[in-house]
Design an enzyme around this catalytic site. Sequence first.
Site, PDB file in Angstrom:
ATOM      1  CG  HIS A  66      -2.086  -0.926   1.055  1.00  0.00           C
ATOM      2  ND1 HIS A  66      -2.722  -1.101  -0.141  1.00  0.00           N
ATOM      3  CD2 HIS A  66      -2.702  -1.740   1.933  1.00  0.00           C
ATOM      4  CE1 HIS A  66      -3.705  -1.971   0.011  1.00  0.00           C
ATOM      5  NE2 HIS A  66      -3.709  -2.384   1.263  1.00  0.00           N
TER       6      HIS A  66
ATOM      7  CE  LYS B 262     -12.726   5.954   2.408  1.00  0.00           C
ATOM      8  NZ  LYS B 262     -13.894   6.308   1.577  1.00  0.00           N
TER       9      LYS B 262
END
Length: 939
Positions: free
Chosen positions: A153, A596
């Site tokens: 990532h 999120k």
Amino acid sequence: MPTRTSAARNASDPDAALFDDIRLLGRLLGDLIREQEGQAMFDIVETVRQLSVKFHRDGDARDRRALDKLLSSLTRDQAVSVIRAFSYFSILANIAEDHHVLRRAEQEAERHAPPQRDSVRAALESLKDSGVERRQLMQFFEQALISPVLTAHPTEVQRKSVLDAERALAELLVAHDATRLPQKRADIEDAMRARVVQLWQTRLLRYVKLRVSDEIKNALSFYSTTFFRQFPRLYRDLQRDIDALFPPGRKDTEDTTKADLPAFFRMGHWIGGDRDGNPFVTADTLSYALRMQSRTAIEFYMAEVHAIGGELSISALLASASPELIALAEHSPDLSEHRSDEPYRRALIGMYARLAANLRKLAGVQAMLPEVGSAEPYANADEFIGDLRTIRDSLRQHHAEPLARARLDPLIRAAGVFGFRLATIDLRQSSDQHEAVLRELLAAADLCPDYSHLDEAAKQALLIRCLNDPRPLRLPHQVYSEWTRSELAVFDRAYSARRDFGPRAIRQYIISHSETVSDLLELLVLQKEAGLFHGTLNSAESHAELLVVPLFETIEDLRNAPAIMRDFYALPGIAALVRRSGGEQEIMLGYSDSNKDGGFFTSNWELYCAEVALAEQFEQLKAEHRITLRLFHGRGGTVGRGGGPSFDAILAQPPGTVNGQIRLTEQGEVITSKYGNPDIGLRNLETLVAATLQATLLPQTKAVSAPPQKFLDAARALSQASMAAYRKLVYDTPEFTDYFYAATPISEIAELNIGSRPSSRKATRAIADLRAIPWGFSWGQCRVALPGWYGFGSGVQAFLDAQPDGLKLLQRMAKQWPFFATLLSNIDMVLAKADMRVAQRYAELVPDAKTRQKVLKALQREWQLTTEMLTAITGNAERLVDNPTLKRSIHARFPYIDPLNHLQIELIYRFREGQTDERTKRGIHLSINGIAAGLRNTG
């Protein structure tokens, strides 16, 4: 040489040596800046540092105005030079801090201080005190799997060249500590100076976007640095501690007293197999990853075999050897008369030749040091290990066991852990992509004109029908779309990889966005297309080679996870299929998207609830079908993405959910901070073992129990109110998106060449479409760290408003419930690292005053409320009272990170005002790099 005064100060202040090292490295950097950039630039850097420190400490508006005036007066090139200076200082401070951690641990060991609570020794002592026996321990290791999984990532901002120079400096600090001879110290400081010059003249930024092949090579570099050497040390030290604390007794069977622990600790990788949102990962990159991994392992074994051959110069004229060793030597292609009386060397030369043949077969390359003669490759790593054990057994039998300890024993352990595959590569793809492939296959086979438009029940029925039909869907002469061919090619490569590199080379297949039972069935059908699914679903011989691993990511997905798994196992034939396929059900839980989606507290609470429900469900499946649940935790670097101390995170898992089985992702810059230094790497590997031991075995002794219902009810209420506050700001405030894109460097981060994957799923500005990693990365850069705390204050306040005596309950929860205590500790850490004064400066980048004031005031109100509520619950008005190590770290490093924030703001302002030249953009990217390196867990 230290003076008497400094020695006394070091004795009274355990951190004095850290600041001595920081001053030494800072002096070397300062001397370099004077020499290469001039005294005037050094003076600017020093003035910026002093003003930033004063503003950080006092928050005085006059210091702020003076700092603004100085920064705005800098030319573009001056600003870039100042950014470089503070970026390198952050890097040097990190090196000194890592060294100090190891130094303190060594000093404590010398004083025979109690082991640190996250060490294996402390875990074993705790288990012994709770009544755990050796037999239980050995059963744990026989069944356990602990697996850190390295991912690519895009939050690792440092280049490998920079990391290599950092490692060299770390080694020099160790040497500097080890001597008091003035001349030797001066020589070491000269070598340090050379490495600092190397760093200064090595560019920090990548000018070309990383390719997947670059990410693969970057990850593999940690094996030669840390894993190859430290895994054997981990096993050796663990065995010694077990034997010391749990000595074998008469009741112990031969299995519980054998020398070698099973290979319960293994590595995993996503790099090369993670296709979710990354169009650059294909069957070709998967093949490249497999070859490079195998090459890395085999070349290490070859180097070690060659070195052992140099050491085992034992002559048959002076010492005997076992018949098995003599036979191994006789099969060697080495016919040199000079070694005719050296059976160990001849055997090892033959083993080297066999490994060279494996290298050609599996990695497609020749050995750097050519072999003597030719030999057949090993059929598998076990055959190689068998030859190594033949050598070890012979040495033991003929009074030469000390020769085995330095290299041979560690090599046997390393080969047992890594094999010829090195690590298991996980495959991952989004469920909607699987659906698209099957839609095309089914339509071409005239089985369904539009699979996507079927309802869930119809989809399941059709997929089960396909699984009970031995014929594949693929038609031999049909021309499928390029995307479908690409996806099926990955399955085909997985089939051949398992046969070339062994079944552990590829075992898990993760389905992102698992939302329905059909998402799981689709993967079984696609396995069938590549020969990875054998038999038919309801036949007695059916089994699947790849584990079907659903990934539950959003709040809704986590809530639906137990029902999806229940309905999946209710289908005829599924439970029997999983049992025949190994009896393992792995489920991945996503920390990033759930955060999120619902905010920090709700994300963690919903993860907790999902784990409890899944564990209860699989207790029954284990009893009825012998199927074991393993949870895979998709944790990131920041607290908002599941980060924070791994030891506490594992112990905070609900009782009964670990059971010796845990996989967790290690992402981005966290890989470097945990494993870049080999000794720090060993400590982090130990921590995972210690936590898994305690989380598994202590609940069995009743030393850990499930939380009372009052705690659970309180957490549920906190979650509801916290999520409401979070979503009100992030999703229900129309101005929030504009504020986010203006007050954070999200747009600039997207241009950094730090990963091969795009930063957003779709070409929109919607928060919902933004990937969780750049979302967290951006908030970390502007020092708000919103994903790690926002909503908690409002959640607690709402709970107290509804329950006037609720504070006492929350205080009890903080003391008695590891889950809640760990959440509070992580919020404490985030608040300590964040800085709302710096955040306010970023807010000034928002052009619209109403937008700026509305969102900033909401952030400030929630910040203040969260701080007050945390203090009320813990009783600590200051941050990090219970974490002096991190408090020291912040004290040492953060005054040098703040200037980078101030300079980043200045350059972003200029860039957005039209100064869009390459040098200004480079300065912004350098500041992002420096802040990320300084904060150490940005993404």
